[in-house]
Scaffold this motif. Structure first.
Motif, PDB file in Angstrom:
ATOM      1  N   THR A  11       4.230  11.514  -1.313  1.00  0.00           N
ATOM      2  CA  THR A  11       5.184  11.686  -0.215  1.00  0.00           C
ATOM      3  C   THR A  11       5.664  13.133  -0.154  1.00  0.00           C
ATOM      4  O   THR A  11       5.778  13.717   0.926  1.00  0.00           O
ATOM      5  N   HIS A  12       5.905  13.689  -1.319  1.00  0.00           N
ATOM      6  CA  HIS A  12       6.356  15.079  -1.389  1.00  0.00           C
ATOM      7  C   HIS A  12       5.352  16.004  -0.675  1.00  0.00           C
ATOM      8  O   HIS A  12       5.728  16.826   0.162  1.00  0.00           O
ATOM      9  N   LEU A  13       4.080  15.828  -0.972  1.00  0.00           N
ATOM     10  CA  LEU A  13       3.062  16.683  -0.352  1.00  0.00           C
ATOM     11  C   LEU A  13       2.990  16.487   1.159  1.00  0.00           C
ATOM     12  O   LEU A  13       2.829  17.446   1.919  1.00  0.00           O
ATOM     13  N   LEU A  18      11.306  10.752 -14.282  1.00  0.00           N
ATOM     14  CA  LEU A  18      11.648  11.977 -14.998  1.00  0.00           C
ATOM     15  C   LEU A  18      12.828  12.682 -14.315  1.00  0.00           C
ATOM     16  O   LEU A  18      13.807  13.073 -14.957  1.00  0.00           O
ATOM     17  N   GLU A  19      12.733  12.819 -13.008  1.00  0.00           N
ATOM     18  CA  GLU A  19      13.815  13.433 -12.232  1.00  0.00           C
ATOM     19  C   GLU A  19      15.102  12.637 -12.346  1.00  0.00           C
ATOM     20  O   GLU A  19      16.176  13.213 -12.512  1.00  0.00           O
ATOM     21  N   GLY A  20      14.966  11.321 -12.258  1.00  0.00           N
ATOM     22  CA  GLY A  20      16.137  10.450 -12.344  1.00  0.00           C
ATOM     23  C   GLY A  20      16.848  10.651 -13.673  1.00  0.00           C
ATOM     24  O   GLY A  20      18.076  10.730 -13.735  1.00  0.00           O
ATOM     25  N   PHE A  26       7.236  22.168  -5.063  1.00  0.00           N
ATOM     26  CA  PHE A  26       6.177  21.355  -5.670  1.00  0.00           C
ATOM     27  C   PHE A  26       5.525  22.138  -6.817  1.00  0.00           C
ATOM     28  O   PHE A  26       4.990  23.229  -6.604  1.00  0.00           O
ATOM     29  N   VAL A  27       5.595  21.599  -7.997  1.00  0.00           N
ATOM     30  CA  VAL A  27       5.031  22.294  -9.155  1.00  0.00           C
ATOM     31  C   VAL A  27       3.570  21.883  -9.322  1.00  0.00           C
ATOM     32  O   VAL A  27       3.257  20.692  -9.361  1.00  0.00           O
ATOM     33  N   VAL A  28       2.702  22.876  -9.396  1.00  0.00           N
ATOM     34  CA  VAL A  28       1.269  22.583  -9.449  1.00  0.00           C
ATOM     35  C   VAL A  28       0.772  22.628 -10.890  1.00  0.00           C
ATOM     36  O   VAL A  28       1.117  23.519 -11.651  1.00  0.00           O
ATOM     37  N   VAL A  57       2.555   5.536  -8.401  1.00  0.00           N
ATOM     38  CA  VAL A  57       3.882   5.842  -7.855  1.00  0.00           C
ATOM     39  C   VAL A  57       4.493   7.066  -8.507  1.00  0.00           C
ATOM     40  O   VAL A  57       4.275   7.344  -9.676  1.00  0.00           O
ATOM     41  N   GLY A  58       5.227   7.793  -7.691  1.00  0.00           N
ATOM     42  CA  GLY A  58       6.014   8.915  -8.200  1.00  0.00           C
ATOM     43  C   GLY A  58       5.200  10.118  -8.626  1.00  0.00           C
ATOM     44  O   GLY A  58       5.649  10.936  -9.413  1.00  0.00           O
ATOM     45  N   LEU A  59       3.993  10.272  -8.110  1.00  0.00           N
ATOM     46  CA  LEU A  59       3.185  11.418  -8.520  1.00  0.00           C
ATOM     47  C   LEU A  59       3.185  12.532  -7.478  1.00  0.00           C
ATOM     48  O   LEU A  59       2.556  13.557  -7.666  1.00  0.00           O
TER      49      LEU A  59
HETATM   50  P1  ADP Z   1       4.864   9.167  -4.483  1.00  0.00           P
HETATM   51  O1  ADP Z   1       5.017   9.257  -2.997  1.00  0.00           O
HETATM   52  O2  ADP Z   1       3.522   9.584  -4.970  1.00  0.00           O
HETATM   53  O3  ADP Z   1       5.275   7.849  -5.044  1.00  0.00           O
HETATM   54  P2  ADP Z   1       6.920  11.172  -4.435  1.00  0.00           P
HETATM   55  O4  ADP Z   1       6.265  12.196  -3.615  1.00  0.00           O
HETATM   56  O5  ADP Z   1       7.991  10.351  -3.791  1.00  0.00           O
HETATM   57  O6  ADP Z   1       5.858  10.230  -5.127  1.00  0.00           O
HETATM   58  O7  ADP Z   1       7.521  11.892  -5.729  1.00  0.00           O
HETATM   59  C1  ADP Z   1       8.542  11.292  -6.533  1.00  0.00           C
HETATM   60  C2  ADP Z   1       9.551  12.344  -6.929  1.00  0.00           C
HETATM   61  O8  ADP Z   1       8.951  13.248  -7.839  1.00  0.00           O
HETATM   62  C3  ADP Z   1      10.024  13.176  -5.751  1.00  0.00           C
HETATM   63  O9  ADP Z   1      11.384  13.454  -5.902  1.00  0.00           O
HETATM   64  C4  ADP Z   1       9.206  14.444  -5.852  1.00  0.00           C
HETATM   65  O10 ADP Z   1       9.900  15.550  -5.361  1.00  0.00           O
HETATM   66  C5  ADP Z   1       8.974  14.566  -7.331  1.00  0.00           C
HETATM   67  N1  ADP Z   1       7.686  15.209  -7.655  1.00  0.00           N
HETATM   68  C6  ADP Z   1       6.483  14.617  -7.772  1.00  0.00           C
HETATM   69  N2  ADP Z   1       5.527  15.503  -8.093  1.00  0.00           N
HETATM   70  C7  ADP Z   1       6.149  16.697  -8.171  1.00  0.00           C
HETATM   71  C8  ADP Z   1       5.702  18.031  -8.467  1.00  0.00           C
HETATM   72  N3  ADP Z   1       4.420  18.301  -8.754  1.00  0.00           N
HETATM   73  N4  ADP Z   1       6.623  19.032  -8.457  1.00  0.00           N
HETATM   74  C9  ADP Z   1       7.924  18.760  -8.183  1.00  0.00           C
HETATM   75  N5  ADP Z   1       8.396  17.541  -7.908  1.00  0.00           N
HETATM   76  C10 ADP Z   1       7.536  16.511  -7.891  1.00  0.00           C
END
Ligand code: ADP
Ligand code: MG
Length: 457
Positions: free
Chosen positions: A164-166, A326-328, A126-128, A159-161
């Protein structure tokens, strides 16, 4: 397309998503045909289809591309026959439970009701940055375990912030530190599914016992149960029971508790009684940091990969919607480059990502423009929109009108309304005035360029 292709894709997915996820979610899926850029996947239930689509969709598309089956999107078909209609739900439940069992120490009163954790979602990956540092710090604190300091922790954001990752990261960390803790993570949707199944099977007592026996409960995307009264009610009771026993609860939502429509007031107020933190939209630095991090990880696997200077900066600048997109984009570039064996250049990126780039062209709003302009000239927003006609206020107002005309699709009368119900001729006059000034006043030209860039970033 052959069975082989799907077999290869499944093997690759197993490596990437881990054994547990694989067994629960990927193994039951079959690849059907692939037509018009749509790959059809056959799944035993809607629930599995949704879950796979949401959590592994991008990964499957990438792996399909790598196996020579490029598809733009996936379609899911619920396939009762080949799995046996009568036993399908039971099979699913059994699979989910077996995954949950290995997820954390099972014990006490039966199998944990959670969903498996994604092994990619750790604190390490997780990048802060500024937009997420508070949420990250709060998640870290919860992951330390020990005394419960704020309860519940409510994480929200678009979405996508990284919500879920945290949450998964908290789960991993707690499991590592205290394997004896009963940590349960699941989406609100799964919570509802379990609730409905328990009702159907007359298993409400064990459902209640099970959820009340966990040490840490994490529920993702709580907005999902808004408006679903029975589930909300049950959620509220579980939630209160755990709070009363001082068990840690972590909840995520797409907006702040007060703003969730269709959620009962008493639930909203309980959700707010701990710590509420939001994940802000990403900024350029964070996006660039995330890209660098992902590239580094990827390059460990594929050391031959070459990325031209400036490509990551370009992506960080242009794809500002969310981290998932971005990842996609990055994954697609990797897949493409490894298919054709080419260096990733700016040209390649522009070609290969044209659809994403078009879709994420930022839509600036008049309100944003007004806020930025007021900030830039250090005047109050209320003055910018109000009746004052002194130059130090009127000029920025005209600049804001000009930018609104340039950067949004709003008409002159609409813009006028946004500026304290002014007439469209006033807006027209303002826009013209700035066009004239820009040509001969370097300061104004600079201001506008600066503001435009800030707004489009
Ligand atoms: P959300 O649940 O808020 O919609 P997710 O946790 O599913 O978002 O994150 C979407 C994607 O972006 C995941 O693959 C996640 O690993 C990645 N991602 C989001 N924020 C970061 C971050 N700060 N550092 C690394 N990857 C991140
Ligand atoms: Mg999420």
């Amino acid at each position: 397309m052959t069975e082989d292709t799907w077999g290869r894709v499944q093997e690759a997915l197993k490596r990437n998503v881990g054994e547990n996820n694989y067994k629960t979610w990927i193994e039951p899926v079959r690849l059907g045909n692939c037509r018009d850029g749509i790959a059809t996947l056959h799944v035993p239930t809607n629930f599995i289809g949704n879950w796979v689509s949401r959590n592994f969709g991008d990964e499957i598309l990438n792996q399909l591309a790598l196996s020579g089956v490029p598809a733009e999107r996936l379609a899911f078909e619920v396939d009762k026959i080949s799995y046996g209609a009568a036993s399908s739900t039971q099979a699913v439940t059994a699979r989910a439970q077996s995954a949950a069992k290995t997820q954390a120490a099972a014990g006490r009163n039966g199998v944990l009701p959670g969903a498996p954790l994604d092994k990619r979602f750790t604190f390490d990956s997780f990048v802060v940055g500024k937009p997420n540092q508070l949420a990250h710090a709060a998640a870290r604190r919860v992951a330390e375990g020990g005394e419960v300091s704020f309860n519940p922790l409510f994480l929200y954001g678009g979405v996508g912030l990284g919500k879920t990752h945290l949450m998964h990261a908290i789960g991993w960390e707690l499991q590592k530190k205290s394997p004896e803790l009963r940590v349960v993570y699941l989406s609100a949707e799964q919570f509802m599914y379990r609730f409905v199944m328990a009702l159907r099977d007359r298993q409400m007592m064990s459902f209640k016992e099970l959820f009340r026996s966990v040490d840490v409960l994490m529920i993702d995307d709580v907005q999902f149960i808004a408006g679903k009264d029975g589930t909300q009610e049950e959620f509220f009771h579980t939630f209160n029971a755990l709070l009363d026993q001082n068990r840690q609860i972590v909840i995520s939502g797409d907006r702040a508790p007060v703003d969730i429509k269709g959620m009962e007031e008493r639930i909203k107020s309980r959700l707010q009684c701990g710590l509420v933190v939001d994940l802000h939209p990403t900024d350029y630095e964070l996006r660039l940091g995330i890209l660098h991090d992902k590239v580094e990880r990827y390059c460990e696997q594929y050391p031959d990969l070459v990325i031209e200077d400036g490509v990551l900066e370009f992506l960080a600048h242009r794809i500002s919607t969310n981290v998932r997109v971005l990842e996609g984009a990055l994954m697609r570039l990797f897949a493409f480059a490894s298919l054709v064996g080419r260096e990733i250049t700016l040209d390649l990126a522009q070609d290969c990502l044209s659809d994403i780039l078009r879709a994420s062209d930022r839509k600036v709003t008049v309100e944003e423009i007004q806020r930025k302009v007021a900030e830039h000239y250090n005047i109050r927003l209320s003055d910018l929109l109000g009746p004052k006609r002194v130059r130090v206020i009127a000029r920025p107002r005209q600049v804001a009108m000009y930018l609104a005309k340039q950067l949004t699709t709003r008409s002159l009368p609409e813009i006028g309304r946004c500026f304290g119900k002014r007439d469209h001729t006033t807006v027209m006059h303002g826009v013209r005035r700035i066009e004239e000034l820009k040509a001969r006043d370097a300061q104004i030209a600079d201001d506008i360029e600066l503001l435009r860039r800030a707004l489009e970033a």
